[in-house]
Scaffold this motif. Structure first.
Motif, mmCIF file in Angstrom:
data_model
loop_
_atom_site.group_PDB
_atom_site.id
_atom_site.type_symbol
_atom_site.label_atom_id
_atom_site.label_comp_id
_atom_site.label_asym_id
_atom_site.label_seq_id
_atom_site.Cartn_x
_atom_site.Cartn_y
_atom_site.Cartn_z
ATOM 1 N N CYS A 170 0.853 -1.185 0.000
ATOM 2 C CA CYS A 170 0.000 0.000 0.000
ATOM 3 C C CYS A 170 0.889 1.235 0.000
ATOM 4 O O CYS A 170 1.980 1.217 0.559
ATOM 5 C CB CYS A 170 -0.940 0.032 1.209
ATOM 6 N N PRO A 171 0.430 2.323 -0.622
ATOM 7 C CA PRO A 171 1.230 3.549 -0.625
ATOM 8 C C PRO A 171 1.045 4.426 0.607
ATOM 9 O O PRO A 171 1.885 5.277 0.900
ATOM 10 C CB PRO A 171 0.727 4.277 -1.887
ATOM 11 N N GLY A 172 -0.052 4.230 1.341
ATOM 12 C CA GLY A 172 -0.402 5.166 2.394
ATOM 13 C C GLY A 172 0.549 5.211 3.565
ATOM 14 O O GLY A 172 0.656 6.243 4.238
ATOM 15 N N LEU A 173 1.246 4.118 3.852
ATOM 16 C CA LEU A 173 2.169 4.108 4.986
ATOM 17 C C LEU A 173 3.483 4.804 4.667
ATOM 18 O O LEU A 173 4.235 5.139 5.576
ATOM 19 C CB LEU A 173 2.438 2.662 5.436
ATOM 20 N N ARG A 174 3.768 5.033 3.364
ATOM 21 C CA ARG A 174 4.969 5.746 2.929
ATOM 22 C C ARG A 174 6.242 5.126 3.501
ATOM 23 O O ARG A 174 7.074 5.804 4.124
ATOM 24 C CB ARG A 174 4.913 7.241 3.286
ATOM 25 N N VAL A 175 6.398 3.841 3.292
ATOM 26 C CA VAL A 175 7.605 3.123 3.714
ATOM 27 C C VAL A 175 8.175 2.406 2.497
ATOM 28 O O VAL A 175 7.461 1.669 1.811
ATOM 29 C CB VAL A 175 7.302 2.109 4.836
ATOM 30 N N ALA A 176 9.447 2.639 2.226
ATOM 31 C CA ALA A 176 10.122 1.999 1.098
ATOM 32 C C ALA A 176 11.565 1.745 1.493
ATOM 33 O O ALA A 176 11.994 2.066 2.610
ATOM 34 C CB ALA A 176 10.038 2.880 -0.149
ATOM 35 N N GLY A 177 12.326 1.168 0.573
ATOM 36 C CA GLY A 177 13.713 0.852 0.864
ATOM 37 C C GLY A 177 14.655 1.360 -0.203
ATOM 38 O O GLY A 177 14.265 1.608 -1.345
ATOM 39 N N LEU A 178 15.890 1.536 0.181
ATOM 40 C CA LEU A 178 16.958 1.923 -0.732
ATOM 41 C C LEU A 178 18.178 1.086 -0.404
ATOM 42 O O LEU A 178 18.555 0.964 0.766
ATOM 43 C CB LEU A 178 17.258 3.419 -0.586
#
Length: 408
Positions: free
Chosen positions: A249-257
Motif C-alpha cells: 500500500c502507498p499510504g504508509l509511505r515506507v520503502a527501501g533503498l
C-alpha cells in the motif's frame, strides 16, 4: 510605534525564490491529476493501485498485534536509517531478487520517491549529467531537473534503454554520474530491460565510472511470473529503489533503498535534514508483513491475477472500440503505452475532448525529454472496475470521433 501591515502579494515572491524552483514546472501534470479527481470523472491517468489490492484485514490484524506488543516503541521516534527489523526485511527482499545484500547497505525511506530525491541531493551538482531512457518516469525527470542536472536522453524500445546507443555517446565523450532505469514494466512504456542489456549496462558502469539508479516498483506485478534479477548481480555500482506502494500500500509511505556501503552515510545525512526518519508505526507493521513467509507470496500472486485481468480487459476493449490506438501486449505493471495511428489526432487534442466527456489519461509528451510525444499517451488499467472501464473506453471513443470531426 504604529505598524501598518502591508499585504504580501504573489508578485513579490519571485525575487525570494531559489533559482532551482524555476527549473521544474509541473502545472500541466498537476492539472491532469486534479481533473482526474473531479466528480464524475473516470480516470485512466494515475498509476494508483486498485483499492481491492490492499490487504486491509491483514494490515488491521498486524497493526493490532504491533500495538499490543510494542505500542510505545511503534509510536516513538526511530533511527534515521530505519528500524533494524525493517532494514533486515528489505535486505532479505533485495537478496532474493538480486545480489546478496547486508542490512547495513539498506536504508528506509518515506516512499521510493524520497529515495530518488536523496540520491540527487547526495550525488548531483548543478551541471552534472544523468542519462535516462526517453520517454521516462516524470517524477525522476523532475527530481533531476530540480537538482540542476543535464539530461542525456537515450532512446529505448520494448527491451528497455538502448545500451548500444548509450555506449556510442560515452565513447564519443559524453560523461554521466548516474544512469536512471526502470528495469521492469517501465513507466510509462511497459518495457522490460533485457538480460543482455542489464549485463551491458553494468559493464558500461564499471568502465566509465557512473552509478546505476534502478527504480523498480513494478517487478512483482509480472503477469507471467518471470522476473529478471537486479542489475546489481553484475556490478557493485547500483543503487536500488524498492517501493512497497504497488504491492502492499502507498499510504504508509515506507520503502527501501540499497546502495554501496560508502554512500549510505551520505544518504542518511541528507534524509536527516529532510524528515529525520520514516513513519515508525508503518515500519513495524510492514516489517511484520514482509517477515510472514506465507502471506507475501499468496498476496503477490493475487495481485498478478488482478492486474493481468484488468490489463487484458482494457486491451480487449481498446482493440474493439479504438482500433487506431496501438500498443504492445501488456506483460506486467499498471500501464498501456499507446500510439495514435492517425496523424490527424494528437494526444493533446484527444485529451481536451476526453475531459469534456469526463474521462482522462496522460498525454505522452509529459514523459518525453527529447522524443516527440504528440501521438503518444499512457493509460492506466489499475483502478477502474469492469463497468467503469467499459464506460471509460466508450467515452474515450466518443472523444476520438469528435477530434476526427473537428479536423475533417
Amino acid at each position: 510605534m504604529t505598524h501598518t501591515r502591508i499585504p504580501f502579494g504573489g508578485e513579490e515572491l519571485g525575487p525570494l525564490l531559489a533559482r532551482r524552483t524555476h527549473r521544474v514546472r509541473s502545472d500541466a501534470l498537476r492539472d491532469i491529476l486534479a481533473a482526474a479527481a473531479m466528480p464524475g470523472m473516470l480516470s485512466l491517468a494515475g498509476g494508483i493501485p486498485a483499492a481491492e489490492s490492499f490487504p486491509v484485514d491483514r494490515i488491521t490484524d498486524v497493526m493490532g498485534q504491533v500495538m499490543a506488543r510494542s505500542g510505545t516503541g511503534a509510536l516513538q521516534y526511530g533511527p534515521t536509517e530505519g528500524l533494524p527489523a525493517m532494514r533486515e526485511a528489505l535486505a532479505h527482499q533485495a537478496s532474493a531478487t538480486g545480489a546478496t545484500v547486508p542490512a547495513s547497505r539498506v536504508m528506509v525511506t518515506s516512499g521510493s520517491q524520497q529515495g530518488l530525491d536523496l540520491v540527487a541531493q547526495a550525488l548531483l551538482d548543478e551541471g552534472d549529467t544523468v542519462a535516462l531512457d526517453d520517454p521516462s518516469y516524470l517524477g525522476a525527470v523532475q527530481v533531476f531537473q530540480r537538482a540542476g542536472a543535464h539530461l542525456l536522453a537515450v532512446p529505448g524500445d520494448s527491451d528497455g534503454i538502448r545500451t548500444d546507443l548509450l555506449e556510442e555517446r560515452l565513447a564519443a565523450g559524453a560523461r554521466c554520474k548516474l544512469v536512471y532505469v526502470v528495469p521492469n514494466f517501465h513507466n510509462p512504456t511497459g518495457a522490460v530491460l533485457s538480460a543482455e542489456r542489464r549485463v551491458h549496462l553494468a559493464a558500461l558502469a564499471d568502465r566509465y565510472g557512473f552509478l546505476i539508479v534502478e527504480d523498480d516498483p513494478y517487478a512483482a506485478l509480472t503477469f507471467t511470473g518471470e522476473r529478471l534479477p537486479s542489475v546489481d548481480v553484475h556490478s557493485d555500482r547500483v543503487i536500488r529503489l524498492m517501493s512497497l506502494s504497488k504491492t502492499l500500500c502507498p499510504g504508509l509511505r515506507v520503502a527501501g533503498l540499497v546502495a554501496p556501503a560508502a554512500l549510505i552515510p551520505e544518504l542518511v545525512a541528507a534524509k536527516q535534514c529532510g524528515d529525520l526518519q520514516t513513519n515508525t508505526l508503518g515500519q513495524y507493521v510492514l516489517a511484520d508483513l514482509l517477515a510472514d513467509a506465507d502471506f507475501l507470496p499468496r498476496h503477490t500472486e493475487r495481485l498478478r491475477g488482478l492486474y493481468r485481468d484488468k490489463a487484458q480487459a482494457l486491451a480487449a476493449l481498446l482493440r474493439e472500440r479504438l482500433p487506431r490506438l496501438s500498443f504492445g501486449e501488456p506483460r506486467g505493471g499498471l500501464f498501456l503505452w499507446c500510439t495514435v495511428d492517425d496523424d490527424r489526432v494528437t494526444a493533446e487534442a484527444l485529451y481536451a475532448k476526453a475531459l469534456a466527456e469526463r474521462v482522462t489519461f496522460v498525454p505522452g509528451a509529459h514523459f518525453c525529454v527529447e522524443r516527440d510525444g504528440s501521438h503518444l499517451l499512457r493509460l492506466s488499467y489499475a483502478s477502474l472496475d469492469d463497468a467503469q472501464r467499459r464506460e471509460a473506453v466508450d467515452r474515450l471513443s466518443v472523444a476520438f470521433e469528435k477530434v476526427l470531426a473537428d479536423v475533417g
